[in-house]
Design a protein around this motif. Structure first.
Motif, short mmCIF file in Angstrom:
data_model
loop_
_atom_site.label_atom_id
_atom_site.label_comp_id
_atom_site.label_asym_id
_atom_site.label_seq_id
_atom_site.Cartn_x
_atom_site.Cartn_y
_atom_site.Cartn_z
N ASN B 48 12.89 -19.93 17.88
CA ASN B 48 13.17 -18.60 18.32
C ASN B 48 14.21 -18.64 19.34
O ASN B 48 14.14 -17.65 20.34
CB ASN B 48 11.55 -18.05 18.94
CG ASN B 48 11.07 -18.56 20.26
OD1 ASN B 48 11.61 -19.57 20.80
ND2 ASN B 48 9.92 -18.25 20.54
N ARG B 71 16.81 -12.21 21.84
CA ARG B 71 15.79 -11.21 22.10
C ARG B 71 15.41 -10.48 20.94
O ARG B 71 14.19 -10.42 20.76
CB ARG B 71 16.28 -10.10 23.22
CG ARG B 71 15.99 -10.71 24.75
CD ARG B 71 16.61 -9.51 25.53
NE ARG B 71 17.97 -9.24 25.10
CZ ARG B 71 18.38 -7.77 25.34
NH1 ARG B 71 17.80 -7.04 26.23
NH2 ARG B 71 19.58 -7.62 25.10
N ARG B 74 13.39 -12.91 18.76
CA ARG B 74 12.07 -13.42 19.17
C ARG B 74 11.18 -12.17 19.13
O ARG B 74 9.94 -12.31 19.01
CB ARG B 74 12.22 -13.67 20.73
CG ARG B 74 12.79 -14.97 21.04
CD ARG B 74 12.74 -15.49 22.55
NE ARG B 74 13.58 -14.90 23.12
CZ ARG B 74 14.78 -15.22 23.50
NH1 ARG B 74 15.44 -16.34 22.73
NH2 ARG B 74 15.75 -14.64 24.25
N ARG B 75 11.60 -10.95 19.09
CA ARG B 75 10.54 -9.74 18.89
C ARG B 75 10.31 -9.79 17.46
O ARG B 75 9.08 -9.33 17.15
CB ARG B 75 11.24 -8.61 19.27
CG ARG B 75 11.58 -8.27 20.47
CD ARG B 75 12.20 -7.12 20.93
NE ARG B 75 12.54 -7.10 22.48
CZ ARG B 75 13.65 -6.26 22.86
NH1 ARG B 75 13.87 -5.16 22.16
NH2 ARG B 75 13.89 -6.45 23.99
N ILE B 77 9.41 -12.57 15.96
CA ILE B 77 8.51 -14.04 15.54
C ILE B 77 7.56 -14.19 16.45
O ILE B 77 7.76 -13.82 17.76
CB ILE B 77 9.60 -15.17 15.90
CG1 ILE B 77 10.89 -15.23 14.80
CG2 ILE B 77 8.86 -16.44 15.84
CD1 ILE B 77 11.97 -16.29 15.31
N TYR B 79 4.74 -15.53 18.81
CA TYR B 79 4.74 -16.91 19.89
C TYR B 79 3.46 -16.93 20.35
O TYR B 79 3.11 -16.00 21.09
CB TYR B 79 5.81 -16.56 20.63
CG TYR B 79 6.17 -18.03 21.48
CD1 TYR B 79 6.27 -19.27 20.98
CD2 TYR B 79 6.54 -17.96 22.91
CE1 TYR B 79 6.65 -20.44 21.70
CE2 TYR B 79 6.74 -19.01 23.70
CZ TYR B 79 6.80 -20.17 22.96
OH TYR B 79 7.23 -21.39 23.57
N LEU B 98 2.38 -5.35 23.73
CA LEU B 98 3.65 -5.77 24.55
C LEU B 98 4.94 -5.55 23.53
O LEU B 98 5.98 -4.68 23.84
CB LEU B 98 3.56 -7.21 25.06
CG LEU B 98 4.97 -7.81 25.54
CD1 LEU B 98 5.35 -6.77 26.65
CD2 LEU B 98 4.75 -8.82 26.14
N VAL B 99 5.00 -6.46 22.62
CA VAL B 99 6.15 -6.24 21.51
C VAL B 99 6.38 -5.05 20.68
O VAL B 99 7.36 -4.69 20.95
CB VAL B 99 5.81 -7.70 20.47
CG1 VAL B 99 7.12 -7.55 19.64
CG2 VAL B 99 5.72 -8.63 21.12
N LEU B 102 8.11 -2.95 23.05
CA LEU B 102 9.42 -3.49 23.10
C LEU B 102 10.27 -2.88 22.16
O LEU B 102 11.49 -2.64 22.47
CB LEU B 102 9.64 -4.92 23.39
CG LEU B 102 9.00 -5.73 24.66
CD1 LEU B 102 9.29 -7.22 24.49
CD2 LEU B 102 9.97 -5.34 25.75
N ALA B 149 0.67 -12.24 19.64
CA ALA B 149 1.63 -12.78 18.84
C ALA B 149 1.70 -12.28 17.49
O ALA B 149 3.02 -11.85 16.93
CB ALA B 149 1.29 -14.22 18.49
#
Ligand SMILES: Nc1ncnc2c1ncn2[C@@H]1O[C@H](COP(=O)(O)OP(=O)(O)O)[C@@H](O)[C@H]1O
Ligand SMILES: [Mg+2]
Lengths: 393, 318
Positions: B48, B71, B74-75, B77, B79, B98-99, B102, B149
């Motif tokens: 990632n 970035r 990673r959003r 994937i 984690y 959170l994600v 984002l 995640a």
């Protein structure tokens, strides 16, 4: 009843007995015909006669009895008695003034004696102990103190001849001005050091070289005694103001607010930088890794994770710095920076202890209030992060 | 699909990951196993782009990951890490959202998704949504970590020893839940662990690493039957290997049709492992068991010889 069920509370017992001893044997107050002459000290029985003396001792004896069988109701009763004693404290002085003040001497003044001050001290310690035992919140204790302040306010007219009061009455405007100067110097120094300190701490985190240099410099600054630092700033600032017109126009000179401000800033920077630096460095690396792993950018991590988590520790730095600056600003009066320290040094010069108190008491009060408020704020911000609240399984 | 082609990572002079090649198929749970410091986390974090790889190529869905913004990648994937990394100043619900936040999902959709995930991971919404991480037990916190995640419904999930800090009972419970979850969601999962039993219990494929290199990869039974070298064999528990194989093989896979002889009185569920069947045989002093289905009806039988023979490819004699 078995001793295990109600063990003797030694703290309350010792405090109430100490208060009783001071109250009976030390002078309650003194009366002087004018400002300069040393007054006549009166002990409690001398001032008020035995019946009133005994009456004033009863709550203290009550406290000692409560200490013997301390259960929850007894603690509440003890709290009530302590508050009652605090409320009554100025009353005895007022009664003394009423009985012994010569109306023919308008200059005469009443000084607070050792018994008065020490009683205040022992009662404050009692409050702390009872607060812990009853697990009272800050606001609950504050609520209990409201009637105390009310009672003091009601007693105030009877104490017009209190020396402290008279020193203030003669200096109403000067006092307000000194208070304002004191607050401005403290606020300015703390505010500036917060902004500057945060910037320095961030720079230090970027670069280990800056970190070493910064801490070395700040630690060195901290070791210079305050008066010496004021003195060291005198020459360069005088030189600057003589050469730079707009600085002179701002009031910058070798003495006055400018060197005081710079010295305060110097002392404030170390605790501020240290706390901010530690706060930013000590954020759990797992949390930061997760933040980045979820796809937050650098700025987002700083604003939404690092700073909020660092804030309580930064606030701790603000608290230390503020309390320290409130005390240091008193010294700044020596180089003409104004503030409440002016009264302290004037009073010392004139051997007028009440004038010293006029400067010292508000400084003490300011420090206590700042400490309590900023501490409470930090605890509030901390309440979720598990640093104060324990984890529940 | 994730492909690593001779990927290398150096920290200074030290080579943490040394030219490893690896393909994780869509919907597969691949476990990276090995002793501490062998480069598992580094490998995971290169996927990632928390760490950039120095050499070789990493492709996701056929595209090299260097083409993506780190970035944004990673959003997409999921984690999850051992320390959970939950934000201590955010509530459980906010942490999970959170994600999606984002990714600028509308608030209502985030809230709905958070509730859905909390239910999925056995965290009653009423009880947990407004709690803070400090108020959670280790197992609960890790559930929240997994929910976070999964929040934006990523195709790929990277998990770095997610259950490593939990007590054995909680760990086994969460492993079982992850297995169920994976059976339903069919994510592509790379799962790092140093616990071989965990890897054997969860993974479709194991990748054994040592000192930055891949020593062996294959299915759990493949590894158990033919460890490539002494290192892999010792990781697999030496002489316990046979029992471990028995512990991950279901009775249903090895049973034979009911013979005409009388049905054995000792019985074992079809879902039990060969290991459990052996335990029943020891307890009942018998060599044959009736295999029962979910409705307690006999559907087959299994014998000691059959179990022992099952250690070898092709199974044994009835
Ligand atoms: N950020 C880093 N800087 C320097 N060395 C690192 C860093 N991260 C990992 N390493 C080193 O790389 C090797 C592999 O680490 P890691 O992937 O964390 O191992 P594992 O997860 O298998 O325990 C270790 O020797 C470790 O010291
Ligand atoms: Mg690791």
């Amino acid at each position: 009843m078995s001793r295990r069920e109600a063990p003797l509370n030694r703290v309350v017992l010792a405090l109430s007995l100490a208060a009783l001893a001071c109250w009976l044997w030390l002078p309650l107050g003194s009366i002087a015909p004018n400002r300069i002459v040393l007054g006549t000290a009166y002990s409690l029985p001398e001032a008020l006669g035995w019946p009133l003396t005994v009456a004033s001792c009863l709550p203290l004896l009550g406290l000692a009895v409560m200490a013997w069988r301390p259960r929850r109701p007894a603690y509440y009763a003890a709290l009530a008695l302590t508050l009652l004693l605090l409320m009554a404290l100025p009353l005895w002085l007022a009664l003394m003034a009423q009985r012994h003040l010569d109306p023919a001497l308008p200059q005469a003044r009443v000084g607070i004696g050792a018994a008065g001050w020490l009683m205040l001290f022992w009662l404050s310690l009692l409050l702390v102990e009872l607060r812990t035992r009853l697990a009272l919140a800050g606001w609950q204790l504050g609520l209990g103190l409201v009637p105390v302040l009310g009672a003091w306010w009601l007693t105030a007219p009877g104490l017009a001849s209190l020396a402290l009061w008279q020193e203030l009455a003669g200096r109403g405007e000067a006092f307000a001005e000194a208070l304002l100067q004191h607050l401005l110097l403290v606020g300015g120094a703390v505010g500036t050091s917060l902004v500057l300190g945060a910037a320095i701490a961030l720079a230090m985190r970027q670069n280990p070289g800056v970190e070493r240099l910064g801490f070395a410099l700040l630690n060195f600054l901290q070791t210079i005694p305050s008066l010496a630092l004021f003195g060291l700033l005198l020459a360069p600032l005088a030189w600057l103001s003589a050469r730079v017109d707009w600085l002179a126009a701002l009031g910058v000179s070798g003495i006055g607010w400018a060197p005081a401000f710079l010295a305060l800033l110097g002392y404030s920077l170390l605790p501020m930088v240290r706390n901010t630096f530690v706060a930013l460095s000590e954020v759990d690396p797992g949390v930061l890794e997760a933040a980045r792993g979820m796809g937050m950018g650098r700025g987002q991590v700083l604003r939404r994770v690092r700073l909020p988590l660092a804030l309580p520790v930064v606030l701790e730095g603000v608290r230390i710095t503020t309390v320290q600056a409130i005390g240091l600003t008193a010294v700044a009066a020596l180089i003409g920076a104004g503030g409440l320290g002016t009264f302290i040094f004037q009073g010392l010069g004139q051997a007028a202890m009440d004038l010293v108190l006029l400067g010292a008491l508000p400084i003490l009060a300011m420090a206590l209030v700042a400490d309590a408020l900023l501490g409470a704020l930090a605890r509030r911000l901390n309440r979720h992060t598990g640093r104060t609240t324990g984890a529940t399984p | 699909m994730i492909e690593l082609k001779s990927v290398t990572k150096r920290f200074g002079d030290e080579t943490a990951v040394d030219a490893i090649s690896l393909t994780v198929e869509r919907g597969e749970l691949c476990a990276l196993v090995g002793t501490s410091g062998c480069g598992k986390s580094t490998t995971l974090r290169m996927i990632n782009r928390l760490i950039e790889h120095d050499g070789g190529e990493i492709h996701i869905e056929g595209r090299p990951i260097r083409e993506f913004d780190g970035r944004l990648l990673r959003r997409r994937i999921g984690y999850a890490i051992q320390s959970t990394g939950l934000f201590p100043h955010w509530t459980v619900a906010r942490n999970i959202g959170l994600v999606p936040g984002l990714l600028k999902w509308p608030a209502a959709r985030v809230a709905e998704r958070v509730e859905e995930l909390m239910v999925m991971l056995g965290l009653p919404v009423e009880a947990f949504a407004d709690k803070y991480p400090a108020q959670l037990s280790g197992g609960q916190a890790q559930r929240v970590g997994v929910a976070r995640a999964l929040a934006a419904d990523p195709d790929i999930l990277l998990m770095d020893e997610p259950f490593g800090a939990l007590d054995p009972i909680t760990r086994q419970g969460l492993q079982a839940e992850l297995r169920d979850l994976q059976a339903r969601l069919q994510k592509t999962i790379v799962f790092v662990t140093h616990d071989m039993d965990e890897a054997l219990a969860l993974a479709d494929r194991l990748v054994v690493m040592n000192a930055g290199r891949i020593v062996q990869q294959g299915g759990p039974l493949e590894l158990l039957r033919a460890p490539a070298d002494d290192f892999v064999a010792s990781l697999l528990g030496g002489d316990d290997r046979g029992l471990k194989a028995a512990a991950i093989t279901r009775v249903g896979e090895r049973m034979l049709p009911l013979a005409t002889r009388p049905v054995p009185s000792a019985r074992v569920p079809r879902e039990a492992t060969l290991h459990q069947a052996l335990a029943v045989m020891f307890r009942e002093h018998v060599e044959r068991l009736a295999v029962m289905d979910g409705d307690e009806r006999p559907v087959g039988e299994i014998s000691l010889r059959r179990i022992v023979g099952a250690g070898r490819e092709g199974g044994g004699e009835p």
